[in-house]
Scaffold this motif. Structure first.
Motif, short mmCIF file in Angstrom:
data_model
loop_
_atom_site.label_atom_id
_atom_site.label_comp_id
_atom_site.label_asym_id
_atom_site.label_seq_id
_atom_site.Cartn_x
_atom_site.Cartn_y
_atom_site.Cartn_z
N ILE A 205 0.83 -1.20 0.00
CA ILE A 205 0.00 0.00 0.00
C ILE A 205 0.88 1.27 0.00
CG2 ILE A 205 -0.38 0.10 2.53
CD1 ILE A 205 -2.96 0.99 -0.17
N ARG A 207 3.66 1.61 -1.50
CA ARG A 207 4.06 1.81 -2.90
C ARG A 207 2.95 2.52 -3.67
NH1 ARG A 207 6.09 -2.56 -7.39
NH2 ARG A 207 6.43 -1.00 -8.99
N GLN A 208 1.71 2.10 -3.47
CA GLN A 208 0.60 2.76 -4.16
C GLN A 208 0.50 4.23 -3.76
OE1 GLN A 208 -3.36 1.06 -4.65
NE2 GLN A 208 -2.60 -0.83 -3.78
N GLY A 212 1.74 5.90 -6.91
CA GLY A 212 0.51 5.91 -7.70
C GLY A 212 -0.11 7.28 -7.82
N VAL A 218 -7.31 5.47 -2.81
CA VAL A 218 -6.15 5.30 -1.91
C VAL A 218 -6.05 6.61 -1.12
CG1 VAL A 218 -3.67 4.81 -1.75
CG2 VAL A 218 -4.99 3.87 -3.66
N SER A 221 -3.06 8.93 -0.68
CA SER A 221 -2.42 9.53 -1.86
C SER A 221 -2.66 11.04 -1.91
CB SER A 221 -2.93 8.88 -3.14
OG SER A 221 -4.32 9.14 -3.31
#
Ligand code: F6R
Length: 253
Positions: A205, A207-208, A212, A218, A221
């Motif tokens: 997660i 990494r996302q 991302g 998410v 983010s």
């Protein structure tokens, strides 16, 4: 977004406690936005140590917590109020009247949320918002969704969150299914955000979040849009971010 890579949970806790302690020294009447969960426990332990060593004074500090389970009383050992009292507030000289957690006993969600918004609005700003990262990308209890919700709201927890949080309960069936959480707009209004992420269970997660797009699917983010956000993450949590710089500190565009 500034990412600080640390070796392990101990270093993460030390670095985040030092950052919070520096703010308290520079601004003794600061407002801290605080989180619960497993990740901040080491940070709170190190803040208590710094307080006992006489290096920080919480007497003028105020705190506003991110969230609370709906239906739990403050003295319920599973409530976030109880968690904060046990793991931080009772061990430092913060004025209990200056510590705020949403009222889990308020059964009317509209009333619980508007009362907490009014508390948040009493402060000109939150100087530093501490965040953990949920396994599904949540911050506070802002769960993945198709839109960012601005202010305090009642949320139905995702199955993954209930499963993850069941480690703090005897039985998964005891985990409340709803919570009151500060909204994304109030989190983003903080002058500075510090997100701490530890362990391989958070690697995918994270990494996302870091690599991302910004999307309410998410929630964390959204932190890419904050002007002063620091992420402290350990090697285990960063293990999937192979495209990112291996330096100990790096800035994401
Ligand atoms: C709790 C909170 C949550 C946690 C997240 C990670 O107040 O805001 O967003 O930070 O669920 O929890 P841990 O640290 O237990 O992995």
């Amino acid at each position: 977004m500034r990412v600080i890579r640390v070796s392990d949970y101990e270093e993460l806790s030390l670095r985040s406690a030092d950052l919070i302690a520096s703010l308290i020294i520079l601004k003794p009447d600061c407002v801290l936005g605080l989180a619960t969960g497993g990740t901040p426990l080491g940070t709170y332990r190190d803040l208590i140590r710094l307080y006992r060593e006489g290096r920080i004074d919480f007497s003028q500090v105020s705190s506003v917590n991110l969230d609370e389970y709906r239906g739990l009383k403050p003295d319920d050992p599973h409530s976030y109020r109880y968690f904060m009292d046990q793991n931080l507030f009772q061990n430092i000289n913060i004025d209990p009247a200056h510590t705020f957690v949403p009222d889990g006993c308020e059964s009317d969600p509209a009333s619980a949320c508007s009362k907490y918004d009014a508390i948040i609005d009493r402060f000109p700003l939150i100087d530093l918002q501490l965040l953990g990262l949920g396994g599904d990308g949540h911050i506070g209890f802002n769960e993945p969704s198709d839109c960012f919700i601005r202010r305090t709201h009642c949320v139905t927890l995702k199955e993954e969150t209930i499963r993850a949080n069941s480690r703090f309960f005897q039985d998964k069936a005891e985990v409340p299914h709803q919570a009151y959480t500060m909204g994304i707009a109030d989190i983003m209004k903080a002058s500075r955000i510090l997100m701490i992420v530890s362990g391989s269970s958070k690697a995918a997660i994270l990494r996302q979040v870091l690599e991302g797009p910004v999307t309410p699917a998410v929630p964390a983010s959204v932190l890419h849009l904050h002007r002063n956000c620091t992420v402290i993450a350990d090697e285990d949590a960063l293990q999937c971010c192979d495209r990112l710089c291996k330096d100990s500190q790096f800035i994401l565009p």
